[in-house]
Design an enzyme around this catalytic site. Structure first.
Site, PDB file in Angstrom:
ATOM      1  N   GLY A 104       1.025  -2.943   4.890  1.00  0.00           N
ATOM      2  CA  GLY A 104       0.865  -3.067   6.339  1.00  0.00           C
ATOM      3  C   GLY A 104       0.583  -4.482   6.823  1.00  0.00           C
ATOM      4  O   GLY A 104      -0.057  -4.669   7.868  1.00  0.00           O
ATOM      5  N   ALA A 107       2.148  -5.207  10.382  1.00  0.00           N
ATOM      6  CA  ALA A 107       1.431  -4.496  11.459  1.00  0.00           C
ATOM      7  C   ALA A 107       0.090  -5.165  11.726  1.00  0.00           C
ATOM      8  O   ALA A 107      -0.314  -5.336  12.880  1.00  0.00           O
ATOM      9  CB  ALA A 107       1.219  -3.035  11.070  1.00  0.00           C
ATOM     10  N   ALA A 108      -0.610  -5.565  10.659  1.00  0.00           N
ATOM     11  CA  ALA A 108      -1.925  -6.197  10.849  1.00  0.00           C
ATOM     12  C   ALA A 108      -1.771  -7.511  11.612  1.00  0.00           C
ATOM     13  O   ALA A 108      -2.580  -7.824  12.498  1.00  0.00           O
ATOM     14  CB  ALA A 108      -2.597  -6.428   9.493  1.00  0.00           C
ATOM     15  N   ASP A 150       1.421   2.325  10.625  1.00  0.00           N
ATOM     16  CA  ASP A 150       0.826   1.032  10.244  1.00  0.00           C
ATOM     17  C   ASP A 150       0.095   0.378  11.416  1.00  0.00           C
ATOM     18  O   ASP A 150      -1.036  -0.106  11.264  1.00  0.00           O
ATOM     19  CB  ASP A 150       1.908   0.060   9.747  1.00  0.00           C
TER      20      ASP A 150
HETATM   21  O1  PMV Z   1       6.125   0.020   3.375  1.00  0.00           O
HETATM   22  P1  PMV Z   1       5.566   0.077   4.729  1.00  0.00           P
HETATM   23  O2  PMV Z   1       4.163  -0.383   4.831  1.00  0.00           O
HETATM   24  O3  PMV Z   1       6.433  -0.601   5.728  1.00  0.00           O
HETATM   25  O4  PMV Z   1       5.466   1.646   5.121  1.00  0.00           O
HETATM   26  C1  PMV Z   1       6.602   2.352   5.489  1.00  0.00           C
HETATM   27  C2  PMV Z   1       6.263   3.793   5.725  1.00  0.00           C
HETATM   28  C3  PMV Z   1       7.479   4.631   6.084  1.00  0.00           C
HETATM   29  O5  PMV Z   1       7.023   5.980   6.241  1.00  0.00           O
HETATM   30  C4  PMV Z   1       8.516   4.597   4.983  1.00  0.00           C
HETATM   31  C5  PMV Z   1       8.116   4.155   7.374  1.00  0.00           C
HETATM   32  C6  PMV Z   1       7.287   4.427   8.618  1.00  0.00           C
HETATM   33  O6  PMV Z   1       7.543   3.758   9.628  1.00  0.00           O
HETATM   34  O7  PMV Z   1       6.416   5.322   8.623  1.00  0.00           O
END
Ligand code: PMV
Length: 319
Positions: A104, A107-108, A150
């Site tokens: 994340g 997002a952070a 996130d």
């Molecule tokens: O890998 P990350 O932190 O970008 O997490 C993605 C999580 C998913 O479920 C695959 C996509 C989402 O937007 O929820």
């Protein structure tokens, strides 16, 4: 000058299925990204000196590109500046969250930048506004489908159950271990790959998503009652389901099996989009050292995290 920091996250259960409306369960962790804003009349600069990367800076007036990593990190902040038409600022990004690894980081950074700008420019945004705007900005930069998991965790912290809505859950913090494959991943392409599989094999993928959602729901009382052995079992089930939809890699599997084997973990699974990035493991009460050693021997970067940590906070606010 105004600073805000926001936490990274782990998805405990439900990644990918959540994009199609199934339940996911995520937790904020004790790694943070911090964004500091100062007024600099006449120029707008974004700098990042500690992003688990080389230091760099990007001058938005000349748009000189220093490195691919620089573009990756700064494009989120420049999207936030554009969203609020903010100029004549110097924005410094610091982060101890590995980039593009499923923890994340983007997002952070977006949430911390939005919260810092909110305070600095007195925009009057509520926590919910910050989470909503940050989600929109992150997804626009990634040009892809995505859940608010996130950005909601970076804003609100704690534990969240995410499906068609975001529900905060009051659950105890846990000590977990993260194993990083040292390979970055691309969330957008992993999500697109899974959604394409679902479009071609709905009869197979829909029940897998349903099972993932059921695992996420079953996990909540287990965390509340600290039934860690059963929780570990569910992590193993969720990992198998994620393998079935094609987001596992050899490197992730090696870390997952090292954690469950020599590491003696109650359970282990990949976390986030997969295709690289990180896995998480749930250690037994005295199993931390063995687990970290097992992950390092399997060529991962291993570190301990706490779950359920505080969301975004404005850290300093000085004239
Ligand atoms: O890998 P990350 O932190 O970008 O997490 C993605 C999580 C998913 O479920 C695959 C996509 C989402 O937007 O929820």
């Amino acid at each position: 000058m105004t600073s805000a920091s926001a936490p990274g996250k782990v998805i405990l259960f439900g990644e990918h299925a959540v994009v199609s409306g199934a339940k996911a369960l995520g937790a904020a962790i004790d790694l943070r990204a911090k964004v500091t804003i100062r007024d600099t009349p006449g120029s707008t600069m974004i700098e990042a000196c500690d992003l688990c990367l080389r230091g760099f800076s990007l001058d938005l007036n000349t748009l000189q590109v220093v490195s691919a990593e620089a573009v990756h990190a700064t494009r989120y902040v420049s999207a936030v500046l554009n969203e609020f038409d903010a100029r004549n600022l110097r924005v410094m990004i610091e982060s101890d969250i590995p980039l593009a690894s499923g923890l994340g980081s983007s997002a952070a950074i977006v949430v911390a930048a939005t919260a810092a700008l909110n305070r600095h420019l007195d925009l009057g945004l509520s926590q919910k506004d910050i989470a909503d705007r940050a989600h929109r900005i992150e997804k626009a930069v990634q040009e892809g489908l995505g859940s608010p998991t996130d950005t909601a965790l970076a804003t609100h912290g704690g534990y969240l159950q995410v499906s068609s809505q975001v529900l905060p859950l009051d659950l105890p913090g846990m000590n977990m271990v993260v194993g990083y494959t040292n390979q970055s991943h691309d969330t957008r392409s992993e999500v697109a790959k899974v959604q394409s599989l679902k479009a071609r094999y709905p009869d197979l993928v829909d029940p897998i998503f349903q099972a993932i959602g059921a695992v996420s729901a079953r996990a909540v009382p287990l965390i509340r009652d600290q039934k860690l052995r059963e929780l570990g079992e569910l992590m193993n089930v969720n990992h198998g389901l994620l393998e079935a939809i094609g987001v596992g890699t050899r490197e992730l599997a090696e870390l997952v099996y090292a954690a469950r084997g020599a590491g003696g973990a109650f359970g282990a699974k990949l976390t986030g989009a997969g295709g690289g990035g990180c896995m998480i493991a749930l250690p037994t009460p005295h199993g931390f050292a063995a687990l970290i050693t097992a992950l390092r021997q399997a060529r991962g970067t291993a570190f301990a995290v706490k779950t359920g940590c505080e969301g975004v906070k404005v850290e300093r606010d000085q004239a």
